[in-house]
Design a protein around this motif. Structure first.
Motif, PDB file in Angstrom:
ATOM      1  N   GLY A 180       0.792  -1.225   0.000  1.00  0.00           N
ATOM      2  CA  GLY A 180       0.000   0.000   0.000  1.00  0.00           C
ATOM      3  C   GLY A 180       0.824   1.275   0.000  1.00  0.00           C
ATOM      4  O   GLY A 180       0.288   2.373  -0.150  1.00  0.00           O
ATOM      5  N   LEU A 181       2.143   1.140   0.183  1.00  0.00           N
ATOM      6  CA  LEU A 181       3.018   2.307   0.175  1.00  0.00           C
ATOM      7  C   LEU A 181       3.387   2.709  -1.250  1.00  0.00           C
ATOM      8  O   LEU A 181       3.451   1.863  -2.154  1.00  0.00           O
ATOM      9  CB  LEU A 181       4.318   2.015   0.933  1.00  0.00           C
ATOM     10  CG  LEU A 181       4.267   1.906   2.458  1.00  0.00           C
ATOM     11  CD1 LEU A 181       5.671   1.634   2.993  1.00  0.00           C
ATOM     12  CD2 LEU A 181       3.697   3.179   3.088  1.00  0.00           C
ATOM     13  N   THR A 182       3.651   3.989  -1.429  1.00  0.00           N
ATOM     14  CA  THR A 182       4.200   4.462  -2.698  1.00  0.00           C
ATOM     15  C   THR A 182       5.708   4.254  -2.655  1.00  0.00           C
ATOM     16  O   THR A 182       6.427   4.936  -1.914  1.00  0.00           O
ATOM     17  CB  THR A 182       3.882   5.950  -2.923  1.00  0.00           C
ATOM     18  OG1 THR A 182       2.454   6.124  -2.903  1.00  0.00           O
ATOM     19  CG2 THR A 182       4.446   6.429  -4.253  1.00  0.00           C
ATOM     20  N   SER A 183       6.182   3.305  -3.416  1.00  0.00           N
ATOM     21  CA  SER A 183       7.604   2.956  -3.365  1.00  0.00           C
ATOM     22  C   SER A 183       8.454   4.090  -3.921  1.00  0.00           C
ATOM     23  O   SER A 183       8.090   4.742  -4.907  1.00  0.00           O
ATOM     24  CB  SER A 183       7.861   1.681  -4.163  1.00  0.00           C
ATOM     25  OG  SER A 183       9.201   1.250  -3.990  1.00  0.00           O
ATOM     26  N   GLY A 184       9.595   4.327  -3.272  1.00  0.00           N
ATOM     27  CA  GLY A 184      10.526   5.327  -3.761  1.00  0.00           C
ATOM     28  C   GLY A 184      10.449   6.661  -3.055  1.00  0.00           C
ATOM     29  O   GLY A 184      11.317   7.515  -3.249  1.00  0.00           O
ATOM     30  N   LEU A 185       9.412   6.875  -2.238  1.00  0.00           N
ATOM     31  CA  LEU A 185       9.347   8.106  -1.458  1.00  0.00           C
ATOM     32  C   LEU A 185      10.364   8.057  -0.327  1.00  0.00           C
ATOM     33  O   LEU A 185      10.712   6.978   0.172  1.00  0.00           O
ATOM     34  CB  LEU A 185       7.951   8.299  -0.866  1.00  0.00           C
ATOM     35  CG  LEU A 185       6.780   8.565  -1.823  1.00  0.00           C
ATOM     36  CD1 LEU A 185       5.496   8.752  -1.013  1.00  0.00           C
ATOM     37  CD2 LEU A 185       7.055   9.779  -2.694  1.00  0.00           C
ATOM     38  N   ARG A 186      10.828   9.217   0.088  1.00  0.00           N
ATOM     39  CA  ARG A 186      11.705   9.265   1.252  1.00  0.00           C
ATOM     40  C   ARG A 186      10.871   9.126   2.531  1.00  0.00           C
ATOM     41  O   ARG A 186       9.667   9.413   2.548  1.00  0.00           O
ATOM     42  CB  ARG A 186      12.525  10.556   1.269  1.00  0.00           C
ATOM     43  CG  ARG A 186      13.587  10.588   0.179  1.00  0.00           C
ATOM     44  CD  ARG A 186      14.632  11.651   0.393  1.00  0.00           C
ATOM     45  NE  ARG A 186      15.691  11.540  -0.599  1.00  0.00           N
ATOM     46  CZ  ARG A 186      16.775  10.775  -0.469  1.00  0.00           C
ATOM     47  NH1 ARG A 186      16.937  10.048   0.645  1.00  0.00           N
ATOM     48  NH2 ARG A 186      17.698  10.733  -1.413  1.00  0.00           N
ATOM     49  N   TYR A 187      11.551   8.706   3.564  1.00  0.00           N
ATOM     50  CA  TYR A 187      10.888   8.399   4.833  1.00  0.00           C
ATOM     51  C   TYR A 187      10.018   9.553   5.319  1.00  0.00           C
ATOM     52  O   TYR A 187       8.845   9.357   5.695  1.00  0.00           O
ATOM     53  CB  TYR A 187      11.969   8.068   5.866  1.00  0.00           C
ATOM     54  CG  TYR A 187      11.491   7.979   7.294  1.00  0.00           C
ATOM     55  CD1 TYR A 187      10.801   6.863   7.753  1.00  0.00           C
ATOM     56  CD2 TYR A 187      11.760   9.015   8.192  1.00  0.00           C
ATOM     57  CE1 TYR A 187      10.370   6.785   9.074  1.00  0.00           C
ATOM     58  CE2 TYR A 187      11.347   8.942   9.514  1.00  0.00           C
ATOM     59  CZ  TYR A 187      10.655   7.825   9.945  1.00  0.00           C
ATOM     60  OH  TYR A 187      10.244   7.751  11.248  1.00  0.00           O
ATOM     61  N   GLU A 189       8.548  11.803   3.779  1.00  0.00           N
ATOM     62  CA  GLU A 189       7.415  12.108   2.900  1.00  0.00           C
ATOM     63  C   GLU A 189       6.192  11.251   3.232  1.00  0.00           C
ATOM     64  O   GLU A 189       5.096  11.515   2.735  1.00  0.00           O
ATOM     65  CB  GLU A 189       7.810  11.904   1.442  1.00  0.00           C
ATOM     66  CG  GLU A 189       8.880  12.873   0.949  1.00  0.00           C
ATOM     67  CD  GLU A 189       9.261  12.612  -0.495  1.00  0.00           C
ATOM     68  OE1 GLU A 189       8.799  13.357  -1.380  1.00  0.00           O
ATOM     69  OE2 GLU A 189      10.015  11.641  -0.728  1.00  0.00           O
ATOM     70  N   HIS A 190       6.378  10.233   4.054  1.00  0.00           N
ATOM     71  CA  HIS A 190       5.268   9.367   4.449  1.00  0.00           C
ATOM     72  C   HIS A 190       4.549   9.962   5.661  1.00  0.00           C
ATOM     73  O   HIS A 190       5.107  10.810   6.389  1.00  0.00           O
ATOM     74  CB  HIS A 190       5.778   7.961   4.786  1.00  0.00           C
ATOM     75  CG  HIS A 190       6.266   7.196   3.603  1.00  0.00           C
ATOM     76  ND1 HIS A 190       5.428   6.517   2.760  1.00  0.00           N
ATOM     77  CD2 HIS A 190       7.522   7.012   3.112  1.00  0.00           C
ATOM     78  CE1 HIS A 190       6.126   5.936   1.802  1.00  0.00           C
ATOM     79  NE2 HIS A 190       7.412   6.222   1.983  1.00  0.00           N
ATOM     80  N   SER A 191       3.340   9.516   5.899  1.00  0.00           N
ATOM     81  CA  SER A 191       2.574   9.977   7.059  1.00  0.00           C
ATOM     82  C   SER A 191       3.250   9.504   8.341  1.00  0.00           C
ATOM     83  O   SER A 191       4.049   8.556   8.334  1.00  0.00           O
ATOM     84  CB  SER A 191       1.146   9.431   7.008  1.00  0.00           C
ATOM     85  OG  SER A 191       1.143   8.022   7.221  1.00  0.00           O
ATOM     86  N   GLU A 192       2.925  10.165   9.439  1.00  0.00           N
ATOM     87  CA  GLU A 192       3.510   9.791  10.724  1.00  0.00           C
ATOM     88  C   GLU A 192       3.166   8.350  11.087  1.00  0.00           C
ATOM     89  O   GLU A 192       4.005   7.608  11.609  1.00  0.00           O
ATOM     90  CB  GLU A 192       3.022  10.740  11.817  1.00  0.00           C
ATOM     91  CG  GLU A 192       3.661  10.476  13.181  1.00  0.00           C
ATOM     92  CD  GLU A 192       3.241  11.488  14.233  1.00  0.00           C
ATOM     93  OE1 GLU A 192       3.479  11.228  15.425  1.00  0.00           O
ATOM     94  OE2 GLU A 192       2.673  12.542  13.848  1.00  0.00           O
ATOM     95  N   LYS A 197       5.317   2.528  11.316  1.00  0.00           N
ATOM     96  CA  LYS A 197       5.291   1.151  10.823  1.00  0.00           C
ATOM     97  C   LYS A 197       6.567   0.805  10.060  1.00  0.00           C
ATOM     98  O   LYS A 197       7.052  -0.328  10.119  1.00  0.00           O
ATOM     99  CB  LYS A 197       4.061   0.934   9.942  1.00  0.00           C
ATOM    100  CG  LYS A 197       2.748   0.967  10.717  1.00  0.00           C
ATOM    101  CD  LYS A 197       1.547   0.728   9.806  1.00  0.00           C
ATOM    102  CE  LYS A 197       0.254   0.735  10.608  1.00  0.00           C
ATOM    103  NZ  LYS A 197      -0.935   0.511   9.726  1.00  0.00           N
ATOM    104  N   ILE A 198       7.107   1.782   9.343  1.00  0.00           N
ATOM    105  CA  ILE A 198       8.368   1.549   8.622  1.00  0.00           C
ATOM    106  C   ILE A 198       9.504   1.294   9.617  1.00  0.00           C
ATOM    107  O   ILE A 198      10.310   0.378   9.440  1.00  0.00           O
ATOM    108  CB  ILE A 198       8.688   2.755   7.716  1.00  0.00           C
ATOM    109  CG1 ILE A 198       7.691   2.826   6.561  1.00  0.00           C
ATOM    110  CG2 ILE A 198      10.124   2.663   7.181  1.00  0.00           C
ATOM    111  CD1 ILE A 198       7.726   4.131   5.781  1.00  0.00           C
ATOM    112  N   ARG A 199       9.579   2.087  10.669  1.00  0.00           N
ATOM    113  CA  ARG A 199      10.618   1.900  11.690  1.00  0.00           C
ATOM    114  C   ARG A 199      10.506   0.526  12.349  1.00  0.00           C
ATOM    115  O   ARG A 199      11.506  -0.099  12.688  1.00  0.00           O
ATOM    116  CB  ARG A 199      10.547   2.982  12.764  1.00  0.00           C
ATOM    117  CG  ARG A 199      10.973   4.353  12.315  1.00  0.00           C
ATOM    118  CD  ARG A 199      11.306   5.245  13.510  1.00  0.00           C
ATOM    119  NE  ARG A 199      10.238   5.286  14.494  1.00  0.00           N
ATOM    120  CZ  ARG A 199       9.208   6.139  14.471  1.00  0.00           C
ATOM    121  NH1 ARG A 199       9.107   7.009  13.485  1.00  0.00           N
ATOM    122  NH2 ARG A 199       8.299   6.108  15.418  1.00  0.00           N
TER     123      ARG A 199
END
Length: 592
Positions: A180-187, A189-192, A197-199
């Motif tokens: 569901g993520l837009t691949s290639g965005l920097r960290y 640039e994603h929602s909090e 969840k990425i961390r």
């Protein structure tokens, strides 16, 4: 009438007095069988050296097992195995009682007090920490800092591919999130919410409690993709600063890391050795490491790496390395047994080490941690190939014959309670089923480690807390763990001597403070008659009221890795009475 600690101390006296009358013994027949079998094991090493070093051949599993098999008249029967288990149980029983007698501080007095246990473990003397994977040590705050500073590109497609690896996996919900993520965005640039969840991909999920090894293995690839590959120098600087400052705050002055360099060329090894020399100076501690080989690699590849390692270490530059002290073998044991994967590594290196062609202080091996079929044999084969310390090893407990062999060889073990629990090494995923205390009470040298402490949400203080709250471990046994961390390390002799002197001094001061705050020793008094007369010398104030002194260690991991209520056996009179003869029971009932 006897109550509480007074009754427990009295029962310990009777148990000690009766157990000392008949020390555990093996029958002559079983003793002869064991001697014969272990002679076969010991002779196996020279067979391997001759085959691999002198003749350039490899040894098959069938040939190896035949070499180690006892002669027909010395074969172990099931009744022999049962007798050996009983022999071990008697040793353990006697050692558990002796541990209480030898302890000037009674942990039982505050075992159920969470705050007191945490404070005790924060202040407990320790000087060395071995079996550490630096890449797995990052704490959540430091990971958050790295993501914000590096602001990496989040390649969700690569992360999904990691979940499909031969030795790695991700859970369906994790894959769904990544899709569901837009691949290639920097960290940033994603929602909090997505950032959190990425961390989390750099830590073993807290739910469920326990995981299969491939989910753990995925963490290292995820760490590389998300952080290390995008700014290696800043990542390494931050990682070691985070770990070494925290470790130093626990009073530790010697750390032994396990680090992989592929290939282990002179250039790569020198770069790492120089880096650890600098770290040792900057943090005023000794930071050594073992060169790790990966058992999942093909044998031919590892054999080539071994040749390169030997060439590097025997060169004038390699001979002057200060922080390269040994070798290790890591990765999941399932389908990668030590004998097939390690004979071409350990035997040539053992021969070069013992013939003083290369400067090593020893060899260690991850074994007895995973891979149910191979795990106990991996420990056995590691010992035969010259290993002086096993990383993990709890699955050896399933084989009493091999436990006895390791016990007699005095092979050291570095065990990680939380790691073994979270990676489903323990029966029923229940921490109190971990056999580490059995190893200690059988007289086997053992230290506690944290393995990949950040990924598992633990640290060395928390390992102490877990040991106290889930087992009936005594102060003398914890003290032995601190000393074994030094003696089983691959530090040089002068470093070991300095660390042992440091521990002597620190324990003397620690016991003086603890005895003043918690009261006098719980060791039995001079006679049974004296124990049955008069009031106990135990302090009347509560442990909460007793001052344990200030803490300098962080509290985060102790709070994060909560394992629930203790399952340690209670020191109840009823449980102890069950072990007595009728005469002893009659005496106790009369005194009550």
């Amino acid at each position: 009438m006897l109550f509480g600690k007074q009754a427990t101390t009295f029962l310990h006296i009777l148990l000690l007095s009766t157990s000392s009358l008949a020390a555990p013994e093996l029958s002559a027949d079983l003793a002869n069988k064991l001697d014969h079998q272990f002679e076969k094991f010991d002779n196996g090493r020279s067979f391997l050296v001759d085959a691999i070093v002198n003749n350039g051949t490899t040894v098959s599993r069938d040939e190896w097992e035949q070499i180690l098999s006892p002669d027909e008249d010395f074969s172990m029967t099931e009744s022999d195995m049962e007798a050996l288990r009983s022999y071990h149980a008697e040793i353990i029983e006697e050692a558990s009682l002796r541990a209480v007698e030898d302890s000037p501080i009674s942990i039982d007095d505050f075992r159920s007090d969470d705050d007191a246990v945490k404070q005790f473990c924060r202040n407990f003397p320790r000087a060395a920490l071995v079996h550490i994977h630096p890449g797995g040590t990052l704490k959540s705050e430091t990971v958050d800092h790295l993501f914000n500073e590096i602001n990496p590109i989040v390649d969700s497609e690569k992360m999904i591919e990691i979940g499909k690896g031969e030795r790695t996996m991700l859970y369906p919900a994790e894959v769904e999130f990544l899709e569901g993520l837009t691949s290639g965005l920097r960290y940033l640039e994603h929602s909090e919410e997505d950032q959190n969840k990425i961390r989390d991909f750099l830590f073993l999920p807290k739910e469920p409690c326990c995981h299969e090894f491939p989910r753990f293995e995925a963490l290292f690839s995820l760490k590389n993709v998300l952080l290390q590959d995008q700014n290696a120098s800043y990542y390494d600087e931050t990682l070691y600063k985070d770990f070494l400052e925290r470790t130093k705050s626990y009073g530790i002055d010697y750390v032994e890391l396990t680090i992989t360099r592929v290939p282990p060329s002179l250039e790569k090894l020198k770069e790492l050795d120089d880096f650890l020399v600098e770290l040792s100076s900057n943090y005023n501690m000794t930071v050594n490491y073992n060169v790790a080989f990966i058992r999942a690699f093909a044998a031919e590849m590892n054999n080539n790496f071994t040749t390169e390692f030997l060439e590097a270490m025997s060169s004038p530059t390699g001979s002057a390395f200060e922080r390269t002290v040994g070798i290790d073998l890591l990765a999941e044991e399932a389908n990668h047994p030590a004998f097939e994967r390690a004979q071409g590594i350990y035997i040539p290196i053992f021969d070069a080490w013992k013939s003083e062609k290369i400067p090593l202080n020893g060899m260690v091996m991850h074994a007895g941690e995973s891979g149910q079929e191979y795990a106990p044999r991996n420990v056995r084969d590691g010992i035969i190939m010259g290993v002086t310390r096993i990383g993990h090893g709890p699955l050896l407990d399933r084989e009493p014959l091999l436990m006895e062999y390791a016990r007699r060889k005095q092979t050291a073990f570095a065990m990680s309670l939380v790691s073994n629990w979270r990676l489903k090494v323990i029966i029923d995923d229940t921490i109190s089923n971990h056999p580490f205390l059995k190893f200690i009470r059988l007289g086997m040298p053992l230290s506690l480690s944290t393995d990949d402490e950040g990924m598992f949400h633990t640290d060395i203080v928390n390992e102490c807390v877990v040991a106290i709250q889930n087992f009936d471990i005594q102060y003398s046994e914890l003290k032995g763990i601190s000393y074994t961390a030094v003696t089983s390390s691959l530090a040089d002799n002068s470093t070991k001597e300095a660390l042992l002197e440091q521990l002597d001094s620190e324990f003397e001061a620690f016991e003086r403070v603890e005895e003043a705050s918690l009261g006098p020793t719980n060791a039995p008094t001079e006679s049974v008659e004296e124990a049955s007369l008069g009031p106990t010398n135990a302090p009347t104030e509560s442990v909460e009221e007793a001052s344990l002194g200030p803490s300098t260690a962080p509290t985060e991991s102790v709070e994060e890795a909560s394992l629930g209520p203790s399952t340690a056996p209670a020191s109840s009179a009823a449980a102890l009475i069950a072990n007595f003869s009728l005469v002893s029971l009659t005496l106790i009932m009369a005194l009550y």
